[in-house]
Design an enzyme around this catalytic site. Structure first.
Site, short mmCIF file in Angstrom:
data_model
loop_
_atom_site.label_atom_id
_atom_site.label_comp_id
_atom_site.label_asym_id
_atom_site.label_seq_id
_atom_site.Cartn_x
_atom_site.Cartn_y
_atom_site.Cartn_z
N ILE A 17 9.02 0.95 -3.72
CA ILE A 17 9.37 -0.38 -3.22
C ILE A 17 10.87 -0.62 -3.29
O ILE A 17 11.47 -1.16 -2.36
CB ILE A 17 8.62 -1.46 -4.03
N THR A 36 20.49 -0.13 -7.78
CA THR A 36 20.60 0.53 -9.07
C THR A 36 19.49 1.56 -9.27
O THR A 36 18.41 1.46 -8.70
CB THR A 36 20.53 -0.48 -10.23
N ASP A 59 20.21 1.61 -16.74
CA ASP A 59 19.06 1.87 -17.62
C ASP A 59 18.65 0.53 -18.19
O ASP A 59 19.34 -0.02 -19.06
CB ASP A 59 19.46 2.85 -18.73
N ASN A 89 12.43 -4.30 -10.15
CA ASN A 89 11.41 -3.35 -9.70
C ASN A 89 11.32 -2.12 -10.61
O ASN A 89 10.38 -1.34 -10.49
CB ASN A 89 11.73 -2.92 -8.27
N SER A 146 5.49 -7.44 -10.51
CA SER A 146 4.38 -7.18 -11.43
C SER A 146 3.42 -6.24 -10.70
O SER A 146 3.85 -5.24 -10.13
CB SER A 146 3.71 -8.49 -11.83
N TYR A 160 0.49 -0.34 -19.76
CA TYR A 160 1.01 -0.76 -18.46
C TYR A 160 0.55 -2.19 -18.17
O TYR A 160 1.35 -3.04 -17.76
CB TYR A 160 0.52 0.20 -17.37
N LYS A 164 2.92 -5.64 -17.77
CA LYS A 164 2.88 -6.50 -16.58
C LYS A 164 2.37 -7.91 -16.93
O LYS A 164 2.87 -8.90 -16.39
CB LYS A 164 1.99 -5.87 -15.51
N VAL A 194 0.00 0.77 -3.73
CA VAL A 194 1.16 1.04 -2.89
C VAL A 194 1.43 2.53 -2.92
O VAL A 194 1.39 3.16 -3.98
CB VAL A 194 2.42 0.28 -3.37
N THR A 196 3.59 4.90 -3.55
CA THR A 196 4.89 5.15 -4.18
C THR A 196 4.87 6.51 -4.84
O THR A 196 3.92 7.27 -4.72
CB THR A 196 5.21 4.06 -5.22
#
Length: 297
Positions: A17, A36, A59, A89, A146, A160, A164, A194, A196
Site C-alpha cells: 500500500i 520513507t 525506522d 503504513n 489498521s 498482530y 492493530k 490486499v 502485498t
C-alpha cells in the site's frame, strides 16, 4: 490534497500500500512527497532528481529516527513547509502459535505496529497544530493503516491483532483530544485482503509449537484457508494495493468530513458488521449479569 504545496508523509513505502500510494502521489506534479522506508534503496522506484520528492530512511521503532526524518523534511522543504497528510503504513505480520512466540518477537511486533504509529502520529500532530495561516489553522489528516485484524481476532496472529487493536483504540482516543480549531482529522483504514508483499519481508513467522501442529487445530485450518484465498486472489475478495491507495487519496482530497473508521473491501465490511452484531447479541445474553440484577441502574 488540492493545494499546490501539499506534502503527504508516508511510512512503509518499500512495498504494498505504501509503495502504491507513493507512486500515485509522485505522478501528480502539483504535490510534494515525503516517502520513507527502513532502507532508502528500497525507494529506488522513485526518481532521485525531483525536488518535490524526498526519500528518507525511517525506522519507526527508533525515537531518534522518527525525529530525524521530520527534521530532514523541514530542511528539504524549508522552514515554512506544510504537512497536510500523514499515512502510517509501516508494519508487518507476525503469524504462528502464540505460545511459541519469543519475548523479542512479540515486543518488536507491538513496537512496530503500535508504538511506531504513535511516534509518527504525535510528531505530525506537533507540526500540524502549530501551522497557521493568519488566525486559521491549516490542519491535516492522519491516516493510520489498521486492518480487518483491528476489528476481529483470528487464530494464529494474536500479536498482530493486538497491535492493530491498539492502534484503533489509541487513534480514537487521540482524535478526541484535538481542538476543533486545529482542523486535524484522523482516519483508521481497515482493509481486508490486499495483494502485498506479506509473503516477503512484510511477514514474520513464529517457530511452530508442537502442541498446535495437528491439522484440526484452528490456526492450521485458518492457514489452509488463507493459502487457498491467496491463490484465488481477487475471487476471494482481495484488493490490489493501488485500489487502497486511490481510496486514501480520494478521502484526503474530497474536502469533506473524514470518517474515523473506514473498512475497505466487502470482506472487511461484512466481517466487521458481523462482529458487532454478534457482540450485541452476546451483550443481550449477559445483560442481567452486567446489571447485577438491578435493571436500569
Amino acid at each position: 490534497m488540492n493545494p499546490v504545496n501539499t506534502k503527504p508523509y508516508i511510512t512503509g513505502c518499500s512495498s504494498g500500500i505504501g509503495r502504491a500510494l507513493a507512486e500515485l502521489i509522485a505522478n501528480k506534479p502539483s504535490h510534494h512527497l515525503i516517502a520513507t522506508a527502513r532502507k532508502v534503496p528500497d525507494l529506488s522506484y522513485l526518481p532521485d532528481d525531483n525536488p518535490n520528492i524526498l526519500k528518507v530512511a525511517l525506522d519507526v521503532t527508533s525515537v531518534d529516527s522518527v525525529k530525524n526524518a521530520f527534521t530532514a523534511a523541514k530542511e528539504h522543504f524549508g522552514d515554512n513547509w506544510h504537512l497536510d497528510v500523514v499515512v502510517n503504513n509501516a508494519g508487518y505480520s507476525l503469524s504462528g502459535d502464540t505460545e511459541g512466540a519469543t519475548e523479542e518477537e512479540s515486543h518488536l511486533e507491538i513496537e512496530t505496529l503500535f508504538f511506531g504509529t504513535a511516534r509518527v502520529t504525535m510528531k505530525a500532530v506537533e507540526v500540524m497544530r502549530q501551522d497557521k495561516v493568519g488566525e486559521e489553522w491549516r490542519g491535516g489528516v492522519v491516516f493510520n493503516v489498521s486492518s480487518l485484524a483491528g476489528l476481529v481476532g483470528l487464530a494464529g496472529h494474536a500479536y498482530y491483532h493486538a497491535g492493530k487493536h491498539a492502534v484503533e483504540g489509541w487513534t480514537e482516543s487521540v482524535a478526541r483530544e484535538m481542538s476543533p480549531d486545529w482542523n486535524i482529522n484522523f482516519c483508521i483504514i481497515e482493509p481486508s485482503g490486499v495483494r502485498t508483499n506479506f509473503e516477503g519481508h512484510s511477514k514474520a513467522a513464529i517457530t511452530p509449537h508442537p502442541a498446535y501442529a495437528d491439522p484440526s487445530m484452528p490456526a492450521r485450518k485458518l492457514e489452509s484457508y488463507v493459502k487457498m484465498g491467496m491463490k484465488a486472489g481477487a475471487a476471494a475478495g482481495m484488493m490490489e494495493p493501488k485500489q487502497v491507495a486511490e481510496t486514501i487519496y480520494k478521502i484526503a482530497a474530497r474536502g469533506e468530513k473524514v470518517p474515523l473508521r473506514l473498512p475497505l473491501g466487502k470482506v472487511a465490511w461484512m466481517m466487521g458488521k458481523g462482529k458487532f452484531e454478534g457482540l450485541l447479541r452476546e451483550w443481550e445474553e449477559v445483560k442481567e449479569i452486567s446489571f447485577m440484577g438491578k435493571e436500569g441502574s
